[in-house]
Design an enzyme around this catalytic site. Structure first.
Site, PDB file in Angstrom:
ATOM      1  N   ASP A  11       0.854  -1.286   0.155  1.00 46.20           N
ATOM      2  CA  ASP A  11      -0.254  -0.036  -0.022  1.00 46.20           C
ATOM      3  C   ASP A  11       0.819   1.203   0.033  1.00 46.20           C
ATOM      4  OD1 ASP A  11      -2.185   1.815   0.550  1.00 46.20           O
ATOM      5  OD2 ASP A  11      -1.541   1.767   2.720  1.00 46.20           O
ATOM      6  N   LEU A  12       0.198   2.233  -0.412  1.00 42.61           N
ATOM      7  CA  LEU A  12       1.145   3.516  -0.569  1.00 42.61           C
ATOM      8  C   LEU A  12       0.935   4.270   0.824  1.00 42.61           C
ATOM      9  CD1 LEU A  12       1.109   4.586  -4.399  1.00 42.61           C
ATOM     10  CD2 LEU A  12       2.742   3.535  -3.125  1.00 42.61           C
ATOM     11  N   ASP A  13      -0.177   5.149   0.714  1.00 43.30           N
ATOM     12  CA  ASP A  13      -0.157   5.988   1.682  1.00 43.30           C
ATOM     13  C   ASP A  13      -0.370   5.380   3.268  1.00 43.30           C
ATOM     14  OD1 ASP A  13      -0.659   8.375  -0.056  1.00 43.30           O
ATOM     15  OD2 ASP A  13      -1.924   7.446  -0.914  1.00 43.30           O
ATOM     16  N   THR A  45      -3.063  -0.013  -4.326  1.00 46.21           N
ATOM     17  CA  THR A  45      -3.242   1.263  -3.911  1.00 46.21           C
ATOM     18  C   THR A  45      -4.645   1.616  -4.099  1.00 46.21           C
ATOM     19  OG1 THR A  45      -2.875   3.608  -3.828  1.00 46.21           O
ATOM     20  CG2 THR A  45      -2.328   2.476  -5.700  1.00 46.21           C
ATOM     21  N   GLY A  46      -5.205   2.587  -3.463  1.00 51.50           N
ATOM     22  CA  GLY A  46      -6.540   3.087  -3.534  1.00 51.50           C
ATOM     23  C   GLY A  46      -6.455   4.172  -4.832  1.00 51.50           C
ATOM     24  N   LYS A 197      -8.363  -4.918  -2.962  1.00 47.82           N
ATOM     25  CA  LYS A 197      -7.057  -5.076  -3.182  1.00 47.82           C
ATOM     26  C   LYS A 197      -6.719  -6.508  -3.365  1.00 47.82           C
ATOM     27  CE  LYS A 197      -5.343  -0.503  -1.359  1.00 47.82           C
ATOM     28  NZ  LYS A 197      -4.384  -0.285  -0.307  1.00 47.82           N
ATOM     29  N   ASP A 220      -2.430  -0.077   6.197  1.00 47.74           N
ATOM     30  CA  ASP A 220      -2.646   0.485   7.516  1.00 47.74           C
ATOM     31  C   ASP A 220      -4.312   0.987   7.390  1.00 47.74           C
ATOM     32  OD1 ASP A 220      -2.561   4.042   6.991  1.00 47.74           O
ATOM     33  OD2 ASP A 220      -2.418   2.472   5.320  1.00 47.74           O
ATOM     34  N   ASN A 223      -9.169  -0.041   3.675  1.00 43.97           N
ATOM     35  CA  ASN A 223      -8.913  -0.556   2.328  1.00 43.97           C
ATOM     36  C   ASN A 223      -7.908  -1.795   2.153  1.00 43.97           C
ATOM     37  OD1 ASN A 223      -7.072   1.348   2.447  1.00 43.97           O
ATOM     38  ND2 ASN A 223      -7.567   1.892   0.204  1.00 43.97           N
TER      39      ASN A 223
END
Length: 270
Positions: A11-13, A45-46, A197, A220, A223
């Site tokens: 995941d990114l953020d 990622t979203g 995801k 985190d 999602n």
């Protein structure tokens, strides 16, 4: 050292990225070592591809990428891999605009892969979403949209978010899934029902022939839940929400403390 390749999904953020939206040198170095050892590293990622491509390039990835929480999966370097785009029906989107107007929301955005449609003009949002290089259309979505969309974002007043989400669950539960963004944005994100995801990650793991027990996924927020559950080793960030920590197999340090790199170095004895 592990000899069979693993698939590592990031995941990114709030996970790979520090709060300033950068990847630490330690993390970049760790990811490069894993790639050199034959492991697969992918982004899940979203975000749309347009706002995740810079990290894909920075890490010099050569894998497919999961965007829009699974609603769009493609391989940036191999068109023959396929483009998996699961969209929201246009008639449903128009109903979402109607209900949004009844709540006098700040704005409604529709995204068709990398094209963005704003119901109302909003310079602040255009800047915040880094859309200056994107195809942006402003005006009534019911008139401007001519095809099914990847996702809808409703930017509502904080006090109206629970009521709008309740309506979405009551009226559109079979067609859509919706999530609330983390603070400070009071945004409801809507994609086609059944998309998450894990759906995208399974496409990638099938392609590489990596079984679930050799998939490590980091996340985190809510999602990330399905992806962490799908992975043989789901890793919650130290800054993650309680639901993520409860479903994860392991918890690492926070995104500000290089949680991804610290876990991977320990796991692979780097």
């Amino acid at each position: 050292m592990e000899t069979k390749p693993y698939l590592i999904a990031l995941d990114l953020d709030g996970t790979l990225l520090k709060d300033d939206k950068t990847i630490s040198e330690n993390t970049l170095h760790t990811i490069q070592r894993l790639k050199d050892d034959g492991h697969y590293v992918c982004i899940s990622t979203g975000r749309p591809y347009r706002s995740s491509s810079m990290y894909y390039q920075q890490m010099e990835l050569t894998t497919p990428i999961v965007n829009f929480n699974g609603a769009f999966v493609h391989h940036p370097q191999d068109d023959s891999w396929g483009r998996y785009h699961t969209s929201l029906p246009l008639d449903v989107v128009k109903q979402l605009v109607d209900i949004s107007e009844s709540y006098n929301v700040h704005n409604v955005l529709a995204e068709v892969i990398d094209d963005v449609y704003f119901h109302y003009h909003d310079e602040h949002l255009i800047d915040a979403f880094n859309m200056n290089t994107t195809n942006v259309t402003v005006g009534d979505l019911r008139e401007n949209l001519g095809e099914d969309v990847t996702s809808v974002l409703i930017h509502a007043k904080e006090e109206d978010v629970p009521a709008i989400r309740s309506y979405l669950s009551d009226v559109h539960a079979e067609v859509i899934d919706h999530r609330r963004w983390a603070a400070p944005w009071h945004v409801i994100e809507i994609i086609k029902s059944g998309m998450n995801k894990a759906v995208g990650l399974q496409k990638i793991s099938d392609y590489y022939g990596v079984p679930r027990e050799r998939i490590i996924a980091f996340g985190d927020e809510d999602n990330d839940l399905e992806m962490l559950e799908f992975a043989g080793c789901g890793v919650a960030m130290g800054n993650g929400i309680d639901a993520v920590k409860q479903i994860a197999n392991r918890t690492t340090a926070t995104n500000e403390e290089d949680g991804v790199a610290r876990f991977l170095k320990e796991y692979f004895s780097l």
